[in-house]
Design a protein around this motif. Structure first.
Motif, PDB file in Angstrom:
ATOM      1  N   THR A 270      12.008 -46.671  19.181  1.00 30.42           N
ATOM      2  CA  THR A 270      13.078 -47.562  19.653  1.00 30.42           C
ATOM      3  C   THR A 270      14.414 -47.242  18.973  1.00 30.42           C
ATOM      4  O   THR A 270      15.360 -48.016  19.079  1.00 30.42           O
ATOM      5  CB  THR A 270      12.714 -49.029  19.377  1.00 30.42           C
ATOM      6  N   GLY A 271      14.476 -46.108  18.279  1.00 28.61           N
ATOM      7  CA  GLY A 271      15.672 -45.756  17.529  1.00 28.61           C
ATOM      8  C   GLY A 271      16.936 -45.703  18.358  1.00 28.61           C
ATOM      9  O   GLY A 271      17.973 -46.291  17.992  1.00 28.61           O
ATOM     10  N   ALA A 272      16.892 -45.005  19.494  1.00 30.83           N
ATOM     11  CA  ALA A 272      18.089 -44.865  20.331  1.00 30.83           C
ATOM     12  C   ALA A 272      18.507 -46.198  20.963  1.00 30.83           C
ATOM     13  O   ALA A 272      19.681 -46.583  20.871  1.00 30.83           O
ATOM     14  CB  ALA A 272      17.861 -43.794  21.392  1.00 30.83           C
ATOM     15  N   PRO A 273      17.608 -46.938  21.611  1.00 30.80           N
ATOM     16  CA  PRO A 273      18.018 -48.229  22.179  1.00 30.80           C
ATOM     17  C   PRO A 273      18.561 -49.202  21.132  1.00 30.80           C
ATOM     18  O   PRO A 273      19.509 -49.952  21.406  1.00 30.80           O
ATOM     19  CB  PRO A 273      16.725 -48.758  22.821  1.00 30.80           C
ATOM     20  N   SER A 274      17.966 -49.200  19.944  1.00 29.62           N
ATOM     21  CA  SER A 274      18.460 -50.082  18.879  1.00 29.62           C
ATOM     22  C   SER A 274      19.883 -49.709  18.495  1.00 29.62           C
ATOM     23  O   SER A 274      20.730 -50.586  18.265  1.00 29.62           O
ATOM     24  CB  SER A 274      17.544 -49.993  17.652  1.00 29.62           C
ATOM     25  N   ALA A 275      20.164 -48.405  18.422  1.00 28.91           N
ATOM     26  CA  ALA A 275      21.513 -47.950  18.087  1.00 28.91           C
ATOM     27  C   ALA A 275      22.502 -48.327  19.189  1.00 28.91           C
ATOM     28  O   ALA A 275      23.649 -48.706  18.914  1.00 28.91           O
ATOM     29  CB  ALA A 275      21.504 -46.440  17.867  1.00 28.91           C
ATOM     30  N   VAL A 276      22.051 -48.239  20.441  1.00 35.12           N
ATOM     31  CA  VAL A 276      22.925 -48.600  21.562  1.00 35.12           C
ATOM     32  C   VAL A 276      23.245 -50.087  21.517  1.00 35.12           C
ATOM     33  O   VAL A 276      24.395 -50.496  21.718  1.00 35.12           O
ATOM     34  CB  VAL A 276      22.271 -48.215  22.904  1.00 35.12           C
ATOM     35  N   GLN A 277      22.254 -50.913  21.224  1.00 38.71           N
ATOM     36  CA  GLN A 277      22.494 -52.356  21.137  1.00 38.71           C
ATOM     37  C   GLN A 277      23.481 -52.674  20.015  1.00 38.71           C
ATOM     38  O   GLN A 277      24.387 -53.502  20.194  1.00 38.71           O
ATOM     39  CB  GLN A 277      21.183 -53.096  20.890  1.00 38.71           C
ATOM     40  N   ALA A 278      23.321 -51.995  18.878  1.00 36.10           N
ATOM     41  CA  ALA A 278      24.233 -52.228  17.756  1.00 36.10           C
ATOM     42  C   ALA A 278      25.658 -51.828  18.127  1.00 36.10           C
ATOM     43  O   ALA A 278      26.623 -52.532  17.788  1.00 36.10           O
ATOM     44  CB  ALA A 278      23.762 -51.447  16.534  1.00 36.10           C
ATOM     45  N   ALA A 279      25.800 -50.718  18.840  1.00 37.66           N
ATOM     46  CA  ALA A 279      27.130 -50.262  19.264  1.00 37.66           C
ATOM     47  C   ALA A 279      27.738 -51.246  20.256  1.00 37.66           C
ATOM     48  O   ALA A 279      28.937 -51.556  20.203  1.00 37.66           O
ATOM     49  CB  ALA A 279      27.032 -48.870  19.872  1.00 37.66           C
ATOM     50  N   VAL A 285      31.307 -50.202  25.119  1.00 34.96           N
ATOM     51  CA  VAL A 285      30.733 -50.303  26.464  1.00 34.96           C
ATOM     52  C   VAL A 285      29.686 -49.201  26.572  1.00 34.96           C
ATOM     53  O   VAL A 285      30.004 -48.025  26.789  1.00 34.96           O
ATOM     54  CB  VAL A 285      31.812 -50.137  27.551  1.00 34.96           C
ATOM     55  N   VAL A 286      28.440 -49.550  26.394  1.00 34.19           N
ATOM     56  CA  VAL A 286      27.369 -48.557  26.406  1.00 34.19           C
ATOM     57  C   VAL A 286      26.043 -49.263  26.706  1.00 34.19           C
ATOM     58  O   VAL A 286      25.825 -50.408  26.300  1.00 34.19           O
ATOM     59  CB  VAL A 286      27.292 -47.799  25.053  1.00 34.19           C
ATOM     60  N   TYR A 287      25.180 -48.552  27.437  1.00 37.55           N
ATOM     61  CA  TYR A 287      23.889 -49.103  27.849  1.00 37.55           C
ATOM     62  C   TYR A 287      22.781 -48.082  27.617  1.00 37.55           C
ATOM     63  O   TYR A 287      23.052 -46.897  27.429  1.00 37.55           O
ATOM     64  CB  TYR A 287      23.947 -49.536  29.320  1.00 37.55           C
ATOM     65  N   SER A 288      21.553 -48.555  27.645  1.00 42.27           N
ATOM     66  CA  SER A 288      20.410 -47.717  27.283  1.00 42.27           C
ATOM     67  C   SER A 288      19.365 -47.682  28.390  1.00 42.27           C
ATOM     68  O   SER A 288      19.101 -48.688  29.049  1.00 42.27           O
ATOM     69  CB  SER A 288      19.757 -48.254  25.999  1.00 42.27           C
ATOM     70  N   VAL A 298      14.319 -54.898  21.666  1.00 43.31           N
ATOM     71  CA  VAL A 298      15.238 -54.389  20.642  1.00 43.31           C
ATOM     72  C   VAL A 298      16.653 -54.216  21.173  1.00 43.31           C
ATOM     73  O   VAL A 298      17.595 -54.053  20.406  1.00 43.31           O
ATOM     74  CB  VAL A 298      14.744 -53.047  20.061  1.00 43.31           C
ATOM     75  N   ALA A 299      16.790 -54.240  22.495  1.00 44.97           N
ATOM     76  CA  ALA A 299      18.118 -54.073  23.104  1.00 44.97           C
ATOM     77  C   ALA A 299      18.254 -55.035  24.284  1.00 44.97           C
ATOM     78  O   ALA A 299      18.323 -54.618  25.443  1.00 44.97           O
ATOM     79  CB  ALA A 299      18.307 -52.626  23.550  1.00 44.97           C
ATOM     80  N   PRO A 300      18.299 -56.328  24.015  1.00 40.94           N
ATOM     81  CA  PRO A 300      18.237 -57.336  25.080  1.00 40.94           C
ATOM     82  C   PRO A 300      19.370 -57.276  26.093  1.00 40.94           C
ATOM     83  O   PRO A 300      19.157 -57.617  27.264  1.00 40.94           O
ATOM     84  CB  PRO A 300      18.237 -58.666  24.305  1.00 40.94           C
TER      85      PRO A 300
END
Length: 432
Positions: A270-279, A285-288, A298-300
């Motif tokens: 879940t590393g990438a989606p978690s980073a996208v949510q944090a960003a 403006v970014v989505y996963s 992890v990225a609601p």
């Protein structure tokens, strides 16, 4: 079988006559001849012989065999969890008990896999599965030493080339679910561009390794996006690991810093989606778009969907065929038409109309009216692609046989189950 019964009767006669007088022996022999000539006895003998012959050709009873499962990680990896759930689905469908399935977790793609395969064979497993590409050579080594055990290397690609025939490969049509997840991403990208929120349709992708399996997947994802936003372009950052949450997060952050507004992935954490949510939480403006499992936990608000494999659609028929004593295929692949792939639930951030578009695309994949790798939808170095060899038969990593293009379509996972699309199409840039 009749000869066998005749021998058995003869032995009975010999034992009956041991210690008898000559007169008694003659009486035993006369009685035996009468029995042997009795039509009812002969019919019973024939029926018994037929029953024994039929039983000899049957597969073992369901509780007379064991299954081994070799996993490169454990349930904390979305990819391995999908395999575990697939095996559990097969277990439920086929009525297997927990004692009949032996799981081996965190098995490296090294000699450790061979040792594990041997251990499972020695424990009485009749069919053994491994779930990672790097397990394959070790599985084939064990298969050569245990010809009475069947070895299935999921995501592998060499079973058809092996001299021993107790091996197989299986892989879903992941490229189909990748394409559909790309359509979801394309719908969101179009919404952002129509609103003027985004002017550059720039996509990022976190890939594990530059293998055909990964290339096929991200190309299908990209083509799904381009079916909605034709001018989209994508960069791919490799982590050189199937499961590394830190490296995957760092790759996602690097792509976000370059201006990517949607991050796809072929990586198991879940590393990438978690980073996208944090960003996104920080104002980006970014989505996963994830892989294997839903990333909404992890990225609601950042997760749109995930491409998924239904491994149960492959484990179940492979095990069922074994249980029935049928010949197992060297390669087994299943797609949307057979329930082998799907996408996870759509996130709340998806663009309006996404569900309807997904239903339309999935229906077209199922009825064959849509081909993911239609060669009219992409070019390589500015040129249309009309021919491509899909198979490497001598192990030199250069494909030397198997025409993969027919009627203007690249036919993925037809020559073998594992992907072999490895072209660098225009619009996609590899960063490392």
């Amino acid at each position: 079988m009749k000869k066998t019964f005749a021998i058995m009767i003869a032995l009975v006669l010999v034992l009956a006559m041991v210690g008898c007088t000559a007169e008694q022996a003659a009486q035993v022999q006369q009685a035996a001849e009468q029995v042997a000539n009795d039509p009812a006895v002969q019919e019973a003998v024939n029926e018994a012989a037929a029953a024994i012959e039929a039983a000899a050709g049957e597969a073992p009873a369901a509780d007379a065999f064991k299954i081994g499962v070799i996993l490169v990680h454990d349930e904390n990896s979305g990819y391995d969890l999908a395999h575990i759930e697939g095996m559990q689905a097969a277990q439920a469908t086929l009525g297997l008990t927990d004692d009949q399935i032996i799981y081996k977790y965190n098995i490296e793609e090294t000699e450790m896999c061979y040792d594990t395969a041997v251990d499972l064979a020695e424990q009485g497993c009749n069919i053994i599965f491994s779930d990672s590409y790097g397990h394959q050579s070790h599985m084939m080594q064990a298969a050569a030493e245990y010809p009475d055990v069947f070895f299935v290397a999921c995501t592998g690609d060499t079973a058809a080339l092996q001299a021993n025939k107790n091996v197989a490969n299986m892989f879903p049509f992941t490229f189909e679910s990748r394409y559909v997840s790309g359509v979801v991403a394309g719908m969101k990208l179009k919404e952002l561009m129509d609103a003027g929120t985004v002017t550059d349709p720039y996509i990022g992708y976190v890939g594990a390794f530059p293998y055909a399996e990964v290339v096929s997947g991200y190309t299908a994802f990209f083509l799904g996006i381009r079916s909605i936003v034709p001018e989209a372009h994508m960069d791919v950052q490799f982590t050189n690991s199937w499961y590394d949450p830190i490296a995957e997060a760092e790759a996602a952050n690097a792509l976000i810093s370059k201006g990517c507004v949607i991050i796809g992935q072929h990586a198991d954490s879940t590393g990438a989606p978690s980073a996208v949510q944090a960003a996104q939480d920080a104002g980006k403006v970014v989505y996963s778009v994830g892989y294997n499992v839903s990333m909404l936990a992890v990225a609601p608000t950042a997760a749109l969907t995930s491409a998924q494999n239904n491994w149960g659609a492959l484990y179940t028929p492979m095990i069922d065929m074994y249980m029935k004593g049928e010949t197992l295929p060297t390669d087994l692949a299943k797609g949307y038409a057979d329930g082998g792939v799907m996408i996870s639930e759509l996130g709340a951030s998806c663009a309006p109309g996404t569900a309807e578009k997904v239903a339309e695309v999935e229906a077209a994949l199922k009825d064959g009216s849509l081909n993911v790798f239609d060669c009219s939808t992409f070019t390589v170095a500015g040129e249309a692609v009309t021919t491509y060899l899909g198979l490497d038969t001598d192990g030199d990593w250069v494909n030397d046989t198997g025409e993969a293009i027919a009627d203007g379509v690249f036919e993925e996972s037809v020559l073998r189950s594992a992907p072999y699309f490895a072209m660098d199409i225009d619009g996609i840039t590899k960063l490392n």
